[in-house]
Structures are given as C-alpha cells and as structure tokens.
Design a protein around this motif. Structure first.
Motif, mmCIF file in Angstrom:
data_model
loop_
_atom_site.group_PDB
_atom_site.id
_atom_site.type_symbol
_atom_site.label_atom_id
_atom_site.label_comp_id
_atom_site.label_asym_id
_atom_site.label_seq_id
_atom_site.Cartn_x
_atom_site.Cartn_y
_atom_site.Cartn_z
ATOM 1 N N PHE A 57 -63.130 76.097 -10.036
ATOM 2 C CA PHE A 57 -64.045 76.139 -8.897
ATOM 3 C C PHE A 57 -64.389 74.762 -8.341
ATOM 4 C CE2 PHE A 57 -65.018 79.988 -11.386
ATOM 5 C CZ PHE A 57 -64.767 80.942 -10.419
ATOM 6 N N GLY A 58 -63.999 73.705 -9.055
ATOM 7 C CA GLY A 58 -64.344 72.365 -8.588
ATOM 8 C C GLY A 58 -63.166 71.457 -8.359
ATOM 9 N N GLY A 59 -61.944 71.924 -8.682
ATOM 10 C CA GLY A 59 -60.761 71.121 -8.414
ATOM 11 C C GLY A 59 -60.556 69.971 -9.364
ATOM 12 N N GLU A 60 -61.206 69.993 -10.544
ATOM 13 C CA GLU A 60 -61.059 68.916 -11.519
ATOM 14 C C GLU A 60 -60.095 69.332 -12.632
ATOM 15 O OE1 GLU A 60 -62.323 65.956 -11.260
ATOM 16 O OE2 GLU A 60 -63.787 66.241 -9.651
ATOM 17 N N SER A 61 -59.705 68.369 -13.472
ATOM 18 C CA SER A 61 -58.848 68.658 -14.610
ATOM 19 C C SER A 61 -59.614 69.418 -15.685
ATOM 20 C CB SER A 61 -58.297 67.362 -15.210
ATOM 21 O OG SER A 61 -57.493 66.682 -14.266
ATOM 22 N N LEU A 62 -58.898 70.243 -16.427
ATOM 23 C CA LEU A 62 -59.508 71.016 -17.502
ATOM 24 C C LEU A 62 -59.803 70.150 -18.724
ATOM 25 C CD1 LEU A 62 -60.366 73.783 -18.630
ATOM 26 C CD2 LEU A 62 -57.970 74.170 -19.262
ATOM 27 N N PHE A 63 -59.023 69.079 -18.905
ATOM 28 C CA PHE A 63 -59.134 68.266 -20.110
ATOM 29 C C PHE A 63 -59.483 66.814 -19.780
ATOM 30 C CE2 PHE A 63 -56.043 71.627 -21.066
ATOM 31 C CZ PHE A 63 -56.639 72.207 -22.168
ATOM 32 N N VAL A 64 -60.039 66.128 -20.775
ATOM 33 C CA VAL A 64 -60.232 64.681 -20.739
ATOM 34 C C VAL A 64 -59.660 64.105 -22.031
ATOM 35 C CG1 VAL A 64 -62.276 64.658 -19.260
ATOM 36 C CG2 VAL A 64 -62.556 64.912 -21.737
ATOM 37 N N ASN A 65 -59.351 62.812 -22.003
ATOM 38 C CA ASN A 65 -58.853 62.119 -23.189
ATOM 39 C C ASN A 65 -59.902 61.139 -23.690
ATOM 40 O OD1 ASN A 65 -56.275 63.369 -23.152
ATOM 41 N ND2 ASN A 65 -55.601 61.941 -21.564
ATOM 42 N N VAL A 66 -60.079 61.099 -25.006
ATOM 43 C CA VAL A 66 -61.035 60.179 -25.635
ATOM 44 C C VAL A 66 -60.233 59.118 -26.382
ATOM 45 C CG1 VAL A 66 -62.991 59.935 -27.186
ATOM 46 C CG2 VAL A 66 -62.687 62.066 -25.891
ATOM 47 N N PHE A 67 -60.402 57.860 -25.969
ATOM 48 C CA PHE A 67 -59.711 56.740 -26.604
ATOM 49 C C PHE A 67 -60.691 56.014 -27.527
ATOM 50 C CE2 PHE A 67 -57.710 57.590 -22.556
ATOM 51 C CZ PHE A 67 -56.352 57.580 -22.858
ATOM 52 N N THR A 68 -60.302 55.794 -28.784
ATOM 53 C CA THR A 68 -61.187 55.187 -29.774
ATOM 54 C C THR A 68 -60.465 54.077 -30.517
ATOM 55 O OG1 THR A 68 -62.300 57.321 -30.096
ATOM 56 C CG2 THR A 68 -62.683 55.629 -31.757
ATOM 57 N N ASN A 69 -61.164 52.980 -30.725
ATOM 58 C CA ASN A 69 -60.634 51.874 -31.520
ATOM 59 C C ASN A 69 -61.107 52.043 -32.961
ATOM 60 O OD1 ASN A 69 -59.813 49.505 -32.707
ATOM 61 N ND2 ASN A 69 -60.817 48.153 -31.240
ATOM 62 N N GLU A 70 -60.227 52.485 -33.814
ATOM 63 C CA GLU A 70 -60.553 52.705 -35.223
ATOM 64 C C GLU A 70 -60.064 51.565 -36.109
ATOM 65 O OE1 GLU A 70 -58.818 56.519 -36.013
ATOM 66 O OE2 GLU A 70 -60.479 57.615 -35.040
#
Length: 219
Positions: A57-70
C-alpha cells in the motif's frame, strides 16, 4: 559512527565507518560496497505486518538489511539510491518524519520504522495509501531525484505532484487541481499537493513522473 555524503548533488552516496559494535539499517539494495568482515542480516521492514503494508500500500520494499560490525576494528560501508540525485540526513531527536515512496535509504539504531495513513487523496495521486514514518532518536538518510530543498511552512502551501519528498506528520496533505478544470488541463500542471499546517518539508527539484511523461513519446 562516522558518516559522509560524497558526490553531491547529482550522484550522492553515503560513506560510513562503523566502529566495533555499531550497526545501521538500510533499504534493500542500497549497499554498493562494504568490507567483507561486516555482517549482514535481512529482516522485515519495521516488522511483518508494517512491512506488508509498506510493500503493498505504500510502494516500499518488504525487507531491510542490518549491517553490523562484530569485529574489533572499524569497517566501512557505502550506501546509495537507485536514481540520480542528492542525498541528505535528518537528525531525529524524539521526533518524527514521513517519507514519500522510494525516498528512504537508511537509519541508525534508536530510530523506529512504521507507517502512517496518507489518505485516499494520496492513493489517487499514485503515491500510496500509507507513508513510511520514522520516529525516535538517531540519524535518517534519504534521497531525491535532483536537488533537495528544505522549507519551513506555516500556512497553506502548494507542491506539484511528485516533488514532495518528506514532511513532518503534523502537516496535512490533500490532492487537488492546480486551478479550474480547464486551467489544470491546459497548463500541464494537473494534480498538486495542497499542504497545510506548520512544520518542515523537503522538496526534490525533479519529478520521476515528469521524466516518464517526457520520455514516453520518444520511445
């Protein structure tokens, strides 16, 4: 976390240095390069239900990516957008901002991603029933097609459809004709966003819809 936006205004990209333990959330497909030691996980954008709402309904992506420095040393990450244009940053301090579809790029921890009802007028203008809303405390990165202008409004203000990028949620938006029926058709302006209230808005100097209209007769 060190951040720098380079190649402004036409080909802007975000260069980040994540210190040990730091992370950032980014739109799916926003990463252009990164140190191989960075870890990345994919999750629903704001949760399962909000992710589905934003997608359909909003035209955005279903997913996001989380980048972490471990690791125990700084690592680098570069993010960008798919269109040609500028990128800017908003620092939220227990505040909120709404984005038009496609403008959001990334945010730091402390910022919550959700949705806000945009109304049927937004839907009929081709901009979705819901807007992406970010709230909390942290940095938010967003992009535009062309240059970005920040403007404070305190009364009614008219923006051509396709040029509004972001706005504070207390600002009300409705869709209307730029003039009378005949004038709207003959002037080429058509539908416009009619904004009311007090707050900050962000505008882009170019419109994707305008580009499509320009290219269509040539294809």
């Amino acid at each position: 976390m060190k951040t720098e936006i380079r190649y402004k205004p036409a080909f802007a990209a975000i260069f980040l240095t994540l210190n040990p333990g730091e992370s950032i959330v980014a739109e799916a497909g926003a990463m252009t390069s990164m140190d191989a030691q960075l870890s990345m996980r994919t999750e629903f954008s704001g949760g399962f239900i909000p992710g589905l709402i934003k997608k359909f309904f909003g035209g955005e992506s279903l997913f996001v990516n989380v980048f972490t420095n471990e690791t125990k040393y700084p690592l680098t990450l570069t993010l960008t957008q798919s269109i040609i244009g500028d990128i800017d940053r908003i620092d939220l301090n227990n505040s909120e901002i709404c984005f038009q579809p496609g403008a959001y790029i990334a945010h730091t921890p402390g910022v919550k991603m959700g949705v806000q009802w945009a109304g049927f007028s937004s839907f009929f203008a081709g901009e979705g029933l819901f807007k992406l809303k970010l709230s909390g405390k942290g940095r938010v990165f967003f992009g535009a097609y062309g240059g970005i202008t920040k403007k404070h409004i305190s009364k009614d203000f008219v923006v051509d459809s396709g040029h509004l990028v972001a706005y504070e949620p207390q600002i009300k938006m409705s869709i209307g004709l730029s003039g009378g029926i005949v004038g709207s058709v003959t002037s080429g302006e058509g539908l416009v966003n009619k904004l009311s209230g007090t707050g900050e808005i962000y505008l882009q100097s170019r419109s994707i819809d305008g580009l499509v209209r320009y290219l269509r007769p040539k294809l």
